[in-house]
Design a protein around this motif. Structure first.
Motif, PDB file in Angstrom:
ATOM      1  N   GLU A 118       1.313  -1.587  -0.247  1.00  0.00           N
ATOM      2  CA  GLU A 118      -0.346  -0.436  -0.124  1.00  0.00           C
ATOM      3  C   GLU A 118       0.941   1.399   0.857  1.00  0.00           C
ATOM      4  N   TYR A 137       3.706   1.828  -1.233  1.00  0.00           N
ATOM      5  CA  TYR A 137       4.410   1.485  -2.573  1.00  0.00           C
ATOM      6  C   TYR A 137       3.749   2.158  -3.625  1.00  0.00           C
ATOM      7  N   ILE A 138       2.320   1.739  -3.313  1.00  0.00           N
ATOM      8  CA  ILE A 138       1.181   2.324  -4.948  1.00  0.00           C
ATOM      9  C   ILE A 138       0.734   3.473  -4.497  1.00  0.00           C
ATOM     10  N   ASN A 139       1.188   3.575  -3.228  1.00  0.00           N
ATOM     11  CA  ASN A 139       1.328   6.019  -2.188  1.00  0.00           C
ATOM     12  C   ASN A 139       2.335   6.291  -3.057  1.00  0.00           C
ATOM     13  N   ARG A 153       4.431   5.538  -5.527  1.00  0.00           N
ATOM     14  CA  ARG A 153       4.477   5.762  -6.542  1.00  0.00           C
ATOM     15  C   ARG A 153       3.072   6.316  -7.260  1.00  0.00           C
ATOM     16  N   LYS A 154       2.031   7.155  -6.371  1.00  0.00           N
ATOM     17  CA  LYS A 154       0.731   7.670  -7.676  1.00  0.00           C
ATOM     18  C   LYS A 154      -0.209   6.314  -8.073  1.00  0.00           C
ATOM     19  N   TRP A 155       0.040   5.362  -7.790  1.00  0.00           N
ATOM     20  CA  TRP A 155      -0.539   4.725  -8.129  1.00  0.00           C
ATOM     21  C   TRP A 155      -2.015   4.501  -8.112  1.00  0.00           C
ATOM     22  N   LYS A 156      -2.927   3.229  -7.858  1.00  0.00           N
ATOM     23  CA  LYS A 156      -4.145   3.151  -8.105  1.00  0.00           C
ATOM     24  C   LYS A 156      -4.455   1.694  -7.706  1.00  0.00           C
ATOM     25  N   SER A 157      -4.883   1.099  -6.123  1.00  0.00           N
ATOM     26  CA  SER A 157      -5.347  -0.266  -5.734  1.00  0.00           C
ATOM     27  C   SER A 157      -7.058  -0.024  -6.128  1.00  0.00           C
ATOM     28  N   SER A 158      -6.941  -1.475  -6.749  1.00  0.00           N
ATOM     29  CA  SER A 158      -8.251  -2.042  -7.049  1.00  0.00           C
ATOM     30  C   SER A 158      -8.368  -3.058  -6.601  1.00  0.00           C
TER      31      SER A 158
END
Length: 118
Positions: free
Chosen positions: A104, A106-108, A110-115
């Protein structure tokens, strides 16, 4: 004694990776670790849509053989089979929770989204 009963590992993490490593096992175990603990094969297939039925079955068998999950078959028509973490498999819970937290972050980062809905 079987040949595979005699194993030597260079480091303990190597043994852990042999059991939970690979493309699918960690995903399967994380899904069994969260939400409803008991899941049918079809439920796991829905959660991991890119895995083939054959590969899912193979990975579940390997995890069962390693003592990480338990397979329960109900004698009914049609047959019902559910999978859940074994008592020994539950010792991995804190590791999965830490991986989830790090993922979580890492996703934040990289400014990615999580499904992830759970």
């Amino acid at each position: 004694m079987k040949i595979q009963d005699i194993r030597t590992f260079n480091i303990p993490a190597e043994a852990a990776l042999e059991v939970i490593g690979g493309k699918w096992k960690l995903l399967i175990l994380c899904h069994l670790n969260c939400g409803s603990a008991r899941k049918r094969t079809s439920e796991l297939k829905k959660k991991i849509p890119d895995i083939t039925h054959k590969m899912l079955t193979q990975q579940l068998r390997e995890l069962e053989e390693a003592g990480i999950i338990i397979r329960t078959v109900y004698n009914q028509v049609p047959p019902k089979v559910v999978y859940e973490m074994s008592e020994f498999g539950m010792t991995l819970k804190s590791i999965f929770d830490q991986l989830d937290e790090w993922g979580e972050q890492y996703i934040n980062h990289r400014k990615w989204k999580s499904s992830c809905s759970e």
